[in-house]
Motif scaffolding. Structure first.
Motif: not given
Length: 462
Positions: A286-288, A255-260, A272-276
């Motif tokens: 949303p790698d974590i 859900e967080i992946i979709i919401w993001n 701190a909880y993402s990457t490029g």
């Protein structure tokens, strides 16, 4: 090669077979619980007059010194030893002499390793419970801050009815609450001491198994020596519960992946909880959350590995059971890491409340309430359902919400529409009139939050 057996053998074991058979590379994490169990065993032996008090004191002091030296880096656990048990016993004998040779009196490696695994699992169950409790505290905090944050509720990934973020997150509170209660249940069921079962048939020494269990904070001794050394049900239960935790984490991560995503923009994940991306400079991934979702299959695999290992083993102990450790260790480590990172990510998550509310308004989530409005005006529900269905279709063509239509436009679908329709289908009304416990109204959610706080304040794993 330091081993606890050999008198019956005239030849040496093949080097590859030794490595294949040895468990020191992974069971070395049993060091502290093995010391704890051995100290309790020696204390019981002295109480029963099987060894002297002086010998017991030497054993306890020697074991403590080994543990201290390993922690300080003065003593290395190496593959010279078959397992952690032979490492401890060999080093104990080196330090205190003949008294060290008596520590294994009335004990087999079978009940020794069974004890170590129970002690280790009990510690880890308690740690998992601590992590789950922190997750629940964060979830309840989000609920407290978002009682009036409106968003669409979904079925089939289609917008269904308006809810609040507090209500949505509350569903995950219930999931992780059940996970926490499972930890307590598993701990209670497995909290019995196998030490004293011997290899499989007990021992002729006058052991006081109740006393040993008491020293190690167990409820009492196990009641069948064969089951004592061959039971791994508690590990299977624990890994099953860990798999369920990962399933819940994976659902929330999805859900967080979709919401993001750019299409939703319900949340902003902290840097701190993402990457490029190595090539696309605009990306914030949303790698974590994705890794938590991905590692769920890994924990499922650990559970299946243990289930498969145990399915064909006759009583009592068989060497196959050495395979329990790596699967259990991997599952425990994975879940601990996932819970820790996910909870920290959740704590720092920014919720874009305006986007959530706009999404609820544009998704016809108030259509059911519009139908209910007509029913209260006297129209049969099936006819009301049809009227609102045609009304939604017209709104889709006009790219607007039901609320955006004028009263005159609404009346072209039914004369029963009056000025009060707008209040009846507002997000606030749609949510607030659902007053039953468990529903999304602020009254209901506030009651649940209080119950959540009471649960967290009173919960104890033991």
């Amino acid at each position: 090669m330091a081993q606890l057996w050999g008198g019956r053998f005239t030849g040496s074991i093949n080097e590859l077979a030794w490595d294949f058979n040895a468990s020191i590379t992974f069971d070395k994490r049993f060091l502290e619980v093995d010391v704890k169990g051995s100290k309790a065993h020696a204390t019981m032996l002295a109480k029963q007059g099987i060894i002297s008090e002086d010998e017991k004191d030497q054993i306890v002091k020697g074991l403590d010194s080994i543990l201290e030296d390993v922690k300080a880096g003065k003593l290395e656990i190496t593959t010279k030893y078959e397992d952690i048990h032979s490492f401890l016993e060999a080093n104990l004998i080196d330090r205190i002499g003949d008294a060290g040779k008596k520590v294994h009196t009335g004990r087999s490696r079978n009940d020794q390793v069974a004890l170590d695994m129970r002690l280790y699992a009990r510690n880890e169950i308690e740690h998992t419970a601590e992590l789950l409790k922190k997750t629940l505290e964060v979830l309840n905090g989000i609920m407290e801050s978002n009682i009036d944050t409106y968003m669409p509720g979904f079925t089939h990934l289609q917008k269904a009815q308006p809810v609040t973020l507090a209500h949505h997150v509350g569903a995950y509170f219930e999931m992780f609450k059940r996970d926490l209660l499972r930890m307590k249940d598993i701990r209670n069921r497995m909290n019995y001491c196998p030490l004293g079962a011997g290899a499989l048939a007990g021992t002729t020494y006058p052991l006081d198994r109740e006393y040993t269990a008491e020293l190690l904070d167990f409820y009492g001794p196990t009641l069948n020596s064969m089951d004592s050394v061959s039971d791994r049900d508690y590990l299977i239960e624990y890994l099953s519960a860990l798999s369920t935790i990962m399933m819940h984490l994976s659902r929330f991560s999805e859900e967080i992946i979709i919401w993001n995503s750019n299409e939703y923009r319900f949340v902003t994940i902290d840097d701190a909880y993402s990457t490029g991306s190595s090539i696309m400079p605009q990306k914030k991934n949303p790698d974590i959350a994705e890794l938590v979702r991905g590692k769920t299959g890994r924990v499922y695999g650990d559970l299946m590995s243990l289930l498969t290992t145990m399915k064909g083993i006759p009583l009592a102990y068989n060497k196959d059971m050495q395979e329990d450790k790596e699967a259990a260790f991997d599952a425990i480590d994975t879940v601990d890491n996932c819970l820790t990172l996910f909870t920290d990510m959740l704590r720092t998550l920014k919720f874009n409340k305006d986007n959530m509310e706009k999404s609820a308004m544009m998704g016809f989530t108030n259509a059911t309430d519009a139908a209910d409005y007509l029913v209260k005006k006297g129209l049969p529900f099936r006819d009301a359902h049809s009227v609102i269905g045609r009304l939604v279709l017209a709104c889709i063509d006009k790219n607007c919400a039901i609320d955006d239509l004028s009263l005159e436009e609404l009346k072209t679908f039914s004369d029963l529409f009056e000025e009060d329709i707008y209040d009846a289908i507002s997000l606030k009304t749609c949510v607030e009139k659902r007053l039953t416990i468990g529903a999304p109204s602020s009254t209901s959610i506030e009651k649940v939050i209080k119950l959540n706080n009471d649960f967290l304040a009173s919960f104890s794993i033991s």
